[in-house]
Design an enzyme around this catalytic site. Structure first.
Site, PDB file in Angstrom:
ATOM      1  N   HIS A  11      -7.324 -65.453  39.014  1.00 55.86           N
ATOM      2  CA  HIS A  11      -7.086 -64.295  39.887  1.00 55.86           C
ATOM      3  C   HIS A  11      -6.322 -63.147  39.336  1.00 55.86           C
ATOM      4  O   HIS A  11      -6.343 -61.921  39.405  1.00 55.86           O
ATOM      5  CB  HIS A  11      -6.797 -64.763  41.271  1.00 55.86           C
ATOM      6  CG  HIS A  11      -6.789 -63.840  42.200  1.00 55.86           C
ATOM      7  ND1 HIS A  11      -7.968 -63.263  42.621  1.00 55.86           N
ATOM      8  CD2 HIS A  11      -5.879 -63.229  42.919  1.00 55.86           C
ATOM      9  CE1 HIS A  11      -7.869 -62.451  43.944  1.00 55.86           C
ATOM     10  NE2 HIS A  11      -6.547 -62.407  43.992  1.00 55.86           N
ATOM     11  N   ASP A  65     -11.895 -68.165  40.856  1.00 53.69           N
ATOM     12  CA  ASP A  65     -10.959 -67.807  39.877  1.00 53.69           C
ATOM     13  C   ASP A  65      -9.450 -68.285  40.115  1.00 53.69           C
ATOM     14  O   ASP A  65      -8.531 -67.941  39.864  1.00 53.69           O
ATOM     15  CB  ASP A  65     -10.823 -66.179  40.209  1.00 53.69           C
ATOM     16  CG  ASP A  65     -10.019 -65.642  41.361  1.00 53.69           C
ATOM     17  OD1 ASP A  65      -9.663 -66.378  42.478  1.00 53.69           O
ATOM     18  OD2 ASP A  65     -10.407 -64.480  41.533  1.00 53.69           O
ATOM     19  N   SER A  76      -7.845 -57.315  43.670  1.00 51.81           N
ATOM     20  CA  SER A  76      -7.792 -58.365  44.701  1.00 51.81           C
ATOM     21  C   SER A  76      -7.803 -57.416  46.055  1.00 51.81           C
ATOM     22  O   SER A  76      -8.795 -56.728  46.447  1.00 51.81           O
ATOM     23  CB  SER A  76      -6.517 -59.027  44.688  1.00 51.81           C
ATOM     24  OG  SER A  76      -6.487 -60.050  45.666  1.00 51.81           O
TER      25      SER A  76
END
Ligand SMILES: *[C@@H]1O[C@H](CO)[C@@H](O)[C@H](O)[C@H]1NC(C)=O
Ligand SMILES: *[C@@H]1O[C@H](CO)[C@@H](O)[C@H](O)[C@H]1NC(C)=O
Ligand SMILES: *[C@@H]1O[C@H](CO)[C@@H](O)[C@H](O)[C@H]1NC(C)=O
Ligand SMILES: *[C@@H]1O[C@H](CO)[C@@H](O)[C@H](O)[C@H]1NC(C)=O
Ligand SMILES: *[C@@H]1O[C@H](CO)[C@@H](O)[C@H](O)[C@H]1NC(C)=O
Length: 465
Positions: free
Chosen positions: A424, A391, A225
């Site tokens: 995610h 996601d 991320s």
């Protein structure tokens, strides 16, 4: 969008979107300056000689410690005494601390997490009287303190690190962690970022020492991320010779290259990040002050003129290009200057990494695509939320769209691996994702034992299965 919605039948398919001639073949050195004897003196005899792996967490996966000085002005009696137990030098864990769920303490937490933008210094700083630090830089333990069973934030870094250990990696020898103060960000050219820049330098040093301690084998950066954005800036801002000698590959997991629409929801309404019982409005103001949250707003380069938010109360619709108007209308005018001066120039360009990159992205999970606020305005929360592909946190356009530009450079290797139905943070623990991460790292290590210059994918085209 080139990438279609994945068929749910396939488990995990590698989609090689863009592949070009191997970068390293055009740059001279293969290795960093190795510590004499391949670091062998310090390390246990191992069968495998592995490329060191450095784990760079996403925002929530970091651990942040704080201590309070006399300058600290507690906003309540509870904040004066909390936390009762503090460690050496008065340090205590600020993030993530489960006491955040208790309402009066949520307030203390929010006060201490708040950043201030100093327009004279043109930089961000902590709240007065609050010192912060990341502990155990270099170790993965600092990223593994959250129990994955809590299903909170990115406690899943634990699962990824353990998976690498089972595959032969060893903490402190060829497995490292690079935590950072995730509230801070970086800025466009000409603007200081004291905390963010210091992190890039620290990360650079860690990469060098990991490489030197492993027989000169360059490191594999595995970044989740927001960590992917930091890692990209670190390599892109390093000289080509440094990159070639020290970084074997950048592997990004769910990197939000062009921000996410969900971030606009965070700014307007607050985001509890899945932590139960927390009143979003209590932490919203604090979240707005984090420079990294501005960094993660949808980038005009990716989202263009598309309407992302509508406010009937203001009779306005906002695209990524209307972000300063949006910030004003939600009541966060303080964010306008740093966004316009520091963040927009930063996100206008996605620099080329200059090292081979593999981007793993989850797809097929409902992701906020647009928001409609009614007559009650932003305070009342969205009346309607429209979902699209992504996601679950980052929109598909942001996960894969921006990196297509890298294909213009014949020397840039980019591989995109799509993981259907992987979320995610699920990308750190779902078996299909972990299998892919291991496959990528294995392939790199296998080649390391033969010839590193034999890699040649220049003739490969777009593969869809
Ligand atoms: C976006 O909007 C601007 C200003 O309204 C316009 O000049 C531009 O052509 C639009 N771009 C696209 C891709 O529609
Ligand atoms: C809302 O804006 C449109 C143009 O953007 C305008 O035509 C309309 O009259 C406005 N409505 C109100 C209630 O202000
Ligand atoms: C949003 O940006 C477009 C193009 O830049 C502009 O035409 C429009 O008036 C802006 N809308 C708002 C609400 O600021
Ligand atoms: C390893 O080498 C083979 C053959 O030279 C090549 O096809 C492959 O892409 C390489 N893998 C990695 C991860 O570099
Ligand atoms: C890489 O591929 C090109 C053409 O596809 C070929 O000319 C070249 O010799 C190859 N290099 C290696 C190291 O295999």
């Amino acid at each position: 969008m080139v990438v279609g919605r994945p068929s749910s039948s396939s488990v995990a398919r590698a989609v090689v979107l863009l592949a070009a001639a191997m970068l390293l073949s055009t740059l001279s050195p293969c290795c960093c300056a190795s510590a004499g004897g391949g670091g062998g003196a310090r390390r246990r005899e191992k069968q495998q000689q592995l490329h060191p792996v450095i784990l760079i967490p996403g925002a929530g996966g970091n651990q942040l410690e704080a201590r309070l000085t006399e300058e600290y002005a507690p906003s309540s009696l509870a904040c004066r005494v909390w936390p009762v137990v503090r460690g050496r030098g008065g340090w205590f864990r600020l993030w993530f601390d489960p006491s955040v769920v208790v309402a009066p303490l949520t307030r203390c937490f929010a006060d201490r997490m708040t950043l201030f933008y100093d327009s004279v210094a043109d930089d961000y700083r902590n709240a007065p009287g609050v010192e912060t630090r990341v502990s155990d830089f270099g170790s993965t333990s600092t990223l593994r303190y959250l129990d994955p069973n809590l299903k909170l934030l990115t406690g899943y870094m634990n699962v990824l690190a353990s998976t690498l250990e089972k595959a032969g990696y060893e903490e402190g020898f060829d497995l490292f962690g690079a935590p950072y103060d995730f509230r801070y960000g970086l800025a466009g050219p000409g603007h200081p970022s004291r905390v963010g820049s210091a992190y890039l330098e620290r990360l650079r040093k860690l990469v060098e020492s990991a490489c030197a301690a492993n027989g000169g084998r360059p490191a594999i950066l595995v970044a989740h991320s927001l960590g992917g954005l930091y890692a990209l800036q670190m390599v892109a801002r390093s000289p080509p010779a440094w990159r070639a000698a020290n970084v074997k590959r950048l592997v990004t997991l769910s990197a939000p290259w062009g921000g996410s629409v969900q971030e606009m929801l965070t700014f307007a309404s607050g985001n509890t990040l899945g932590v139960p019982f927390v009143d979003a409005s209590l932490i919203r103001d604090e979240q707005r002050t984090a420079e990294s949250n501005l960094w993660l707003l949808p980038a005009p380069r990716v989202f263009g003129n598309t309407t992302l938010v509508v406010s009937r109360h203001h009779n306005r619709s906002y695209s990524a290009k209307n972000m300063t108007q949006f910030l004003r209308d939600i009541g966060f005018a303080e964010g306008v200057e740093p966004y316009r001066e520091r963040i927009r120039p930063l996100v206008e360009v996605l620099p080329e990494p200059g090292v081979p990159v593999t981007c793993l992205v989850g797809t097929g999970v409902d992701t906020v695509e647009s928001l409609v606020y009614g007559e009650g305005g932003f305070e009342a929360g969205p009346e309607k939320v429209v979902y699209g592909d992504g996601d679950g946190t980052v929109n598909l356009d942001s996960l894969v769209g921006p990196i297509k530009a890298w294909s213009d450079s014949p020397e840039q290797v980019v591989e995109v691996v799509e993981l259907p139905e992987v979320s995610h943070s699920g990308i750190l623990k779902d078996k299909s994702a972990l299998d892919q991460i291991l496959r990528i790292i294995d392939a790199i290590n296998l080649n390391a034992t033969t010839s590193s210059s034999s890699i040649n994918r220049s003739s490969q085209d777009v593969l869809y299965n």
